[in-house]
Design an enzyme around this catalytic site. Structure first.
Site, PDB file in Angstrom:
ATOM      1  N   PRO A   1      16.886  -3.273   4.522  1.00  0.00           N
ATOM      2  CA  PRO A   1      17.611  -3.580   3.282  1.00  0.00           C
ATOM      3  C   PRO A   1      17.310  -2.559   2.200  1.00  0.00           C
ATOM      4  O   PRO A   1      16.352  -1.774   2.317  1.00  0.00           O
ATOM      5  CB  PRO A   1      17.091  -4.970   2.906  1.00  0.00           C
ATOM      6  CG  PRO A   1      15.749  -5.058   3.548  1.00  0.00           C
ATOM      7  CD  PRO A   1      15.845  -4.268   4.817  1.00  0.00           C
ATOM      8  N   CYS A   2      18.088  -2.566   1.150  1.00  0.00           N
ATOM      9  CA  CYS A   2      17.955  -1.544   0.106  1.00  0.00           C
ATOM     10  C   CYS A   2      16.566  -1.610  -0.534  1.00  0.00           C
ATOM     11  O   CYS A   2      15.899  -2.652  -0.544  1.00  0.00           O
ATOM     12  CB  CYS A   2      19.051  -1.701  -0.939  1.00  0.00           C
ATOM     13  SG  CYS A   2      18.716  -2.937  -2.188  1.00  0.00           S
ATOM     14  N   LEU A   3      16.136  -0.495  -1.067  1.00  0.00           N
ATOM     15  CA  LEU A   3      14.782  -0.388  -1.613  1.00  0.00           C
ATOM     16  C   LEU A   3      14.539  -1.335  -2.786  1.00  0.00           C
ATOM     17  O   LEU A   3      13.395  -1.687  -3.071  1.00  0.00           O
ATOM     18  CB  LEU A   3      14.517   1.054  -2.048  1.00  0.00           C
ATOM     19  CG  LEU A   3      14.396   2.079  -0.917  1.00  0.00           C
ATOM     20  CD1 LEU A   3      14.249   3.488  -1.491  1.00  0.00           C
ATOM     21  CD2 LEU A   3      13.242   1.749   0.015  1.00  0.00           C
TER      22      LEU A   3
ATOM     23  N   SER B   1      14.965  -4.332  -2.879  1.00  0.00           N
ATOM     24  CA  SER B   1      14.440  -5.603  -2.384  1.00  0.00           C
ATOM     25  C   SER B   1      12.920  -5.604  -2.288  1.00  0.00           C
ATOM     26  O   SER B   1      12.322  -6.631  -1.947  1.00  0.00           O
ATOM     27  CB  SER B   1      15.038  -5.909  -1.005  1.00  0.00           C
ATOM     28  OG  SER B   1      14.577  -4.983  -0.034  1.00  0.00           O
ATOM     29  N   ARG B   2      12.281  -4.501  -2.601  1.00  0.00           N
ATOM     30  CA  ARG B   2      10.818  -4.406  -2.514  1.00  0.00           C
ATOM     31  C   ARG B   2      10.111  -4.887  -3.779  1.00  0.00           C
ATOM     32  O   ARG B   2       8.888  -4.929  -3.818  1.00  0.00           O
ATOM     33  CB  ARG B   2      10.386  -2.960  -2.249  1.00  0.00           C
ATOM     34  CG  ARG B   2      11.092  -2.239  -1.122  1.00  0.00           C
ATOM     35  CD  ARG B   2      10.983  -2.955   0.217  1.00  0.00           C
ATOM     36  NE  ARG B   2      11.361  -2.054   1.292  1.00  0.00           N
ATOM     37  CZ  ARG B   2      12.576  -1.933   1.784  1.00  0.00           C
ATOM     38  NH1 ARG B   2      13.558  -2.691   1.314  1.00  0.00           N
ATOM     39  NH2 ARG B   2      12.837  -1.087   2.758  1.00  0.00           N
TER      40      ARG B   2
END
Length: 272
Positions: free
Chosen positions: A173-175, A177-178
């Site tokens: 998933p896209c960064l 989401s971190r």
């Protein structure tokens, strides 16, 4: 049963006649692109959105996979980082990301003569907290995998059945989401996380996340890999490398990797 779903998917694309695929290079949208190409040929176009939340390696994977499939592939720029509703990182952050994506893709599709924009949302995604799905639907996008009832596991099974070598590719998933909800997202922070995950992969690790909160990096690895990694990795060098990227503290999540872990504060399903 799986063969029947594949035929339903093919029939769905045949009815569309022309389609533009929102193509991230992940396992779901790549299967959609593959089936669309098999049915529609040059009447299908895969488009990848490039932004700071996409790892350069993921963009390169998307290019390579599209070339192997044979489908026409283009890259467009999206500017979700210009939207304070996105960078503030609210719980519905993905809504603003997908709004930007489909506000970019829909005019492109109409300009090129594609009546449909389709994405890689699968049947399992509908059971999770996915505010981006709402944004896509509001803009008329369709989700062929979900329409046919294809689950994440079936996506992998179908990909393997169709001979796609990346059928077991980890979800990426896209960064954004971190980061925990409420922590502002910046390009510098995204780049820091991206470099950290790229470094861990260079050590041979495959399934992982680097969760970022303030100055702290929390590394998630599969629970069964934690003991081996702690015993074999050069931890002082790893910490020094993360600190070079801008982190102050480097920790290891003892629970192990779990997709969408930061979403547990909502008491709902995973985001990915």
């Amino acid at each position: 049963m799986l063969a029947e779903k594949l035929e339903q998917l093919r029939s769905l694309f045949a009815e569309m006649d022309r389609a533009l695929i929102a193509y991230s290079g992940g396992i779901d949208s790549t299967l959609v692109a593959k089936v669309a190409w098999d049915v529609l040929g040059d009447r299908a176009l895969a488009v990848t959105a490039e932004s700071p939340s996409l790892l350069p390696e993921d963009l390169e994977d998307a290019r390579v996979q599209a070339a192997e499939i044979g489908i026409a592939h283009e890259v467009v720029q999206t500017h979700e980082m210009d939207n304070p509703n996105y960078t503030a990182n609210p719980v519905n952050r993905c809504y603003f990301c997908k709004s930007e994506l489909h506000d970019t893709l829909k005019p492109l599709a109409l300009e090129r003569g594609y009546p449909y924009v389709v994405d890689g949302v699968n049947a399992d995604d509908l059971q999770d907290y996915r505010p981006g799905i709402q944004a896509a639907k509001e803009r008329g996008a369709r989700s062929p995998l979900a329409e046919v009832g294809i689950t994440k596991l079936e996506v992998r099974e179908l990909s393997r059945m169709l001979g796609l070598p990346w059928w077991d590719k980890p979800a990426q998933p896209c960064l954004s989401s971190r980061f925990p909800y409420g922590e502002e997202i910046t390009i510098t922070k995204l780049q820091r996380v991206g470099r950290a995950e790229r470094y861990l992969r260079s050590l041979g690790l495959k399934t992982l996340r680097v969760r970022s909160e303030g100055d702290t990096a929390r590394i998630e690895l599969p629970a069964e890999d934690i003991k081996t990694c702690v015993a074999t990795l050069d931890l002082p060098t790893l910490v020094a490398e993360f600190q070079r990227y801008g982190f102050v503290y480097v920790t290891l999540d003892l629970e192990g990797f779990r997709s969408g872990k930061l979403n547990q504060v909502l008491g709902v399903g995973a985001l990915g």
